[in-house]
Motif scaffolding. Structure first.
Motif, PDB file in Angstrom:
ATOM      1  N   ASP A  51       2.139   7.175  -2.556  1.00  0.00           N
ATOM      2  CA  ASP A  51       1.473   6.668  -1.352  1.00  0.00           C
ATOM      3  C   ASP A  51       2.054   7.279  -0.078  1.00  0.00           C
ATOM      4  OD1 ASP A  51      -0.403   4.709  -2.509  1.00  0.00           O
ATOM      5  OD2 ASP A  51       1.412   3.698  -3.171  1.00  0.00           O
ATOM      6  N   PHE A  85       4.063  -1.236  -7.211  1.00  0.00           N
ATOM      7  CA  PHE A  85       3.882  -1.989  -5.966  1.00  0.00           C
ATOM      8  C   PHE A  85       5.222  -2.197  -5.253  1.00  0.00           C
ATOM      9  CE2 PHE A  85       0.036  -2.996  -8.269  1.00  0.00           C
ATOM     10  CZ  PHE A  85      -0.924  -2.952  -7.277  1.00  0.00           C
ATOM     11  N   TRP A  88       3.892  -0.594  -1.096  1.00  0.00           N
ATOM     12  CA  TRP A  88       3.235  -1.895  -1.006  1.00  0.00           C
ATOM     13  C   TRP A  88       4.210  -3.013  -0.645  1.00  0.00           C
ATOM     14  CZ3 TRP A  88      -1.975  -2.271  -1.106  1.00  0.00           C
ATOM     15  CH2 TRP A  88      -2.682  -1.165  -1.586  1.00  0.00           C
ATOM     16  N   VAL A 134       0.307  -9.655  -5.460  1.00  0.00           N
ATOM     17  CA  VAL A 134      -0.343  -8.343  -5.517  1.00  0.00           C
ATOM     18  C   VAL A 134      -1.755  -8.420  -4.945  1.00  0.00           C
ATOM     19  CG1 VAL A 134      -1.264  -6.579  -7.072  1.00  0.00           C
ATOM     20  CG2 VAL A 134       1.047  -7.481  -7.429  1.00  0.00           C
ATOM     21  N   LYS A 142      -1.847  -8.467  -1.202  1.00  0.00           N
ATOM     22  CA  LYS A 142      -1.633  -7.138  -0.631  1.00  0.00           C
ATOM     23  C   LYS A 142      -2.886  -6.272  -0.749  1.00  0.00           C
ATOM     24  CE  LYS A 142       2.628  -6.664   0.955  1.00  0.00           C
ATOM     25  NZ  LYS A 142       2.977  -6.052   2.258  1.00  0.00           N
ATOM     26  N   LEU A 143      -3.515  -6.321  -1.914  1.00  0.00           N
ATOM     27  CA  LEU A 143      -4.703  -5.500  -2.144  1.00  0.00           C
ATOM     28  C   LEU A 143      -5.873  -5.916  -1.265  1.00  0.00           C
ATOM     29  CD1 LEU A 143      -4.575  -5.153  -6.043  1.00  0.00           C
ATOM     30  CD2 LEU A 143      -4.037  -3.397  -4.342  1.00  0.00           C
ATOM     31  N   LEU A 161      -5.670  -4.083   3.053  1.00  0.00           N
ATOM     32  CA  LEU A 161      -5.380  -2.648   3.061  1.00  0.00           C
ATOM     33  C   LEU A 161      -5.053  -2.129   4.456  1.00  0.00           C
ATOM     34  CD1 LEU A 161      -8.065  -1.238   0.580  1.00  0.00           C
ATOM     35  CD2 LEU A 161      -5.680  -1.853   0.136  1.00  0.00           C
ATOM     36  N   PHE A 171      -1.420  -2.632   5.036  1.00  0.00           N
ATOM     37  CA  PHE A 171      -0.706  -1.671   4.180  1.00  0.00           C
ATOM     38  C   PHE A 171      -0.624  -0.311   4.863  1.00  0.00           C
ATOM     39  CE2 PHE A 171      -1.605   1.854   1.198  1.00  0.00           C
ATOM     40  CZ  PHE A 171      -0.386   1.904   0.518  1.00  0.00           C
ATOM     41  N   LYS A 176       2.791   1.572   6.173  1.00  0.00           N
ATOM     42  CA  LYS A 176       3.094   2.890   5.592  1.00  0.00           C
ATOM     43  C   LYS A 176       3.255   3.941   6.687  1.00  0.00           C
ATOM     44  CE  LYS A 176      -0.117   5.476   3.788  1.00  0.00           C
ATOM     45  NZ  LYS A 176      -1.182   6.008   2.891  1.00  0.00           N
TER      46      LYS A 176
END
Length: 354
Positions: free
Chosen positions: A182, A205, A209, A246, A249-250, A253, A256, A260
Motif C-alpha cells: 500500500d 491490515f 491499515w 477490519v 476500516k474498509l 477508505l 485510510f 497513508k
C-alpha cells in the motif's frame, strides 16, 4: 495462461482431509433462537464469529477487484505463511526457498514445520540473482518460493521481470508477501492471478491499515488454492471483534488514504533530513513505511537511541551496520531527528562551541 497440477503440489493427507464443519458452517442464515453451537445465551460476545468472514471478503472483493472465492482471511499474514507449509510441504522431505535478507518468519515457520528453507543471498542492489536461482527450480522437492516485495528490511521492490520469470519457470507455489504494498509506487501482483495459478498474494491490515493489534491478514489466489486454505484453517480463526475492526476500516477508505499520505510525506521529509546527519553513511531507497540506513556503528547508535527511549530496529545482523527506522508521526520523527543530530556532534565540535 500457465497450468499447474495441484495434486502434485498439495500433500496427500491434505488432499484427503475432511474439513471440520462448525455449527456456523452448517447454518448460515439469521435466526431468533440459536441452540446449535453450545454457546452461552448471555452477553454480547457470546456467539461464535462468522467462520468464513463473508462480509470482509465481500468488501475486499469490491476494493481489490477479485472474486470472493479467491480470498482467504488469516490470523495475520503469519497464518497464511504457516498454512502454506502445512498444505504444500511434507515435513522432513520437501523444501522451500526464499531470499536473504528478508522477513524472519519464513525461517521460523519452516523450522516449526520441519521443512528445510534455502536462503539465497540478494545481490548488492538487493535484487534476486536468477542465474543462481535457476538450478533450484527443477527440484521436485522444492514446493514453495517466498518473495517479500517490498522487501523487509531492505525496503525495495523486486523487478517485475524477475518475479514473472520465477512464476513462469517454477512448477510449485510462489508466495509474494505484499505486507507493504500500500505504500509502494508499484502495482500489486493481484492483477496477475489470472495468468499464474501457482501464485499466492499475501497482504496484511497491520501496516498501512493501522490494525497491527488486530492481527488480520489476507491471501489472494485461485479458488482451488483458497478452498484448500479454508479446509485446513481453524474453524473460527478471526474473532468477531477483529472482523468488526477490519470492516470499520474498509468502510472508511478516505481516512485510510489520508493517513497513508501523511506517512509517505513524513517519509520523504525523513529521507531528506537523514542526508544531513554525519553518522548516516547511506540511505537505501524504500517502497515501504520504513527506511533502512547504514551508519558508522549500528550497535552503538541503537543503544544510544534506546537510552533516549527511542526504539528503532537494529538490523546489523542482516545488513552490516544498518538500522531500520519506521516512519512515525511528525512529533515522533522530530524527536528522532533531534536525537540523531545530537549524537552526530563530535566532542571537538562541542568544545569549539564554547
Amino acid at each position: 495462461m500457465k497450468k499447474i497440477n495441484l495434486n502434485k503440489i498439495v500433500r496427500t493427507n491434505i488432499q484427503q482431509l475432511k474439513a471440520y464443519s462448525s455449527a456456523r458452517d452448517e447454518f448460515k442464515g439469521v435466526a431468533e433462537v440459536y441452540l446449535d453451537a453450545n454457546e452461552n445465551p448471555f452477553g454480547t460476545l457470546n456467539r461464535y464469529p462468522d467462520p468464513q468472514q463473508i462480509a470482509i471478503k465481500k468488501r475486499l472483493s469490491e476494493i481489490k477487484d477479485v472474486n470472493e472465492n479467491q480470498i482467504f482471511i488469516g490470523n495475520g499474514s503469519d497464518e497464511v505463511i504457516d498454512l502454506a507449509f502445512r498444505i504444500f510441504c511434507n515435513p522432513g522431505k520437501d523444501i522451500a526457498l526464499t531470499f536473504t535478507p528478508s522477513y524472519g518468519m519464513y525461517n521460523v515457520s519452516a523450522a516449526i514445520n520441519d521443512v528445510e528453507l534455502i536462503e539465497l543471498a540478494l545481490n548488492q542492489e538487493f535484487q534476486i540473482n536468477t542465474d543462481v536461482l535457476e538450478c533450484y527450480l527443477e527440484d521436485e522437492n522444492l514446493k514453495i518460493i517466498f518473495i517479500c516485495s517490498p522487501n523487509n528490511p531492505t525496503g525495495n521492490c523486486f523487478e517485475d521481470e524477475t518475479i514473472e520469470f520465477i512464476l513462469s519457470k517454477f512448477k510449485g507455489i510462489v508466495i509474494i508477501d505484499e505486507a507493504y504494498i500500500d505504500f509502494s509506487s508499484k502495482e500489486s501482483f493481484i492483477n496477475q492471478l489470472k495468468n499464474y495459478p501457482n501464485l499466492i498474494i499475501s497482504q496484511t491490515f497491520s501496516k498501512a491499515w493501522g490494525l497491527a493489534g488486530v492481527r488480520v491478514g489476507a491471501a489472494y489466489a485461485s479458488k482451488e488454492i483458497i478452498d484448500i486454505y479454508n479446509k485446513v484453517k481453524p474453524p473460527y480463526n478471526i474473532s468477531a471483534l477483529n472482523q468488526e475492526a477490519v470492516l470499520n476500516k474498509l468502510d472508511n477508505l478516505a481516512q485510510f488514504e489520508i493517513e497513508k499520505n501523511i506517512i509517505l510525506n513524513e517519509k520523504e521529509k525523513l529521507e531528506k533530513q537523514l542526508q544531513e546527519i554525519e553518522l548516516v553513511k547511506k540511505i537505501y531507497p524504500s517502497e515501504a513505511n520504513f527506511i533502512l540506513i547504514e551508519v558508522t556503528n549500528a550497535n552503538e547508535l541503537y543503544n544510544s537511541l534506546v537510552a533516549q527511549k527511542i526504539i528503532t530496529r537494529n538490523r546489523n545482523s542482516l545488513v552490516n551496520n544498518c538500522i531500520r527506522i519506521t516512519v512515525g508521526s511528525e512529533k515522533e520523527n522530530k524527536k528522532l531527528m533531534t536525537a540523531l543530530k545530537e549524537l552526530s556532534v563530535t566532542p571537538d565540535e562541542v568544545e569549539n562551541s564554547f
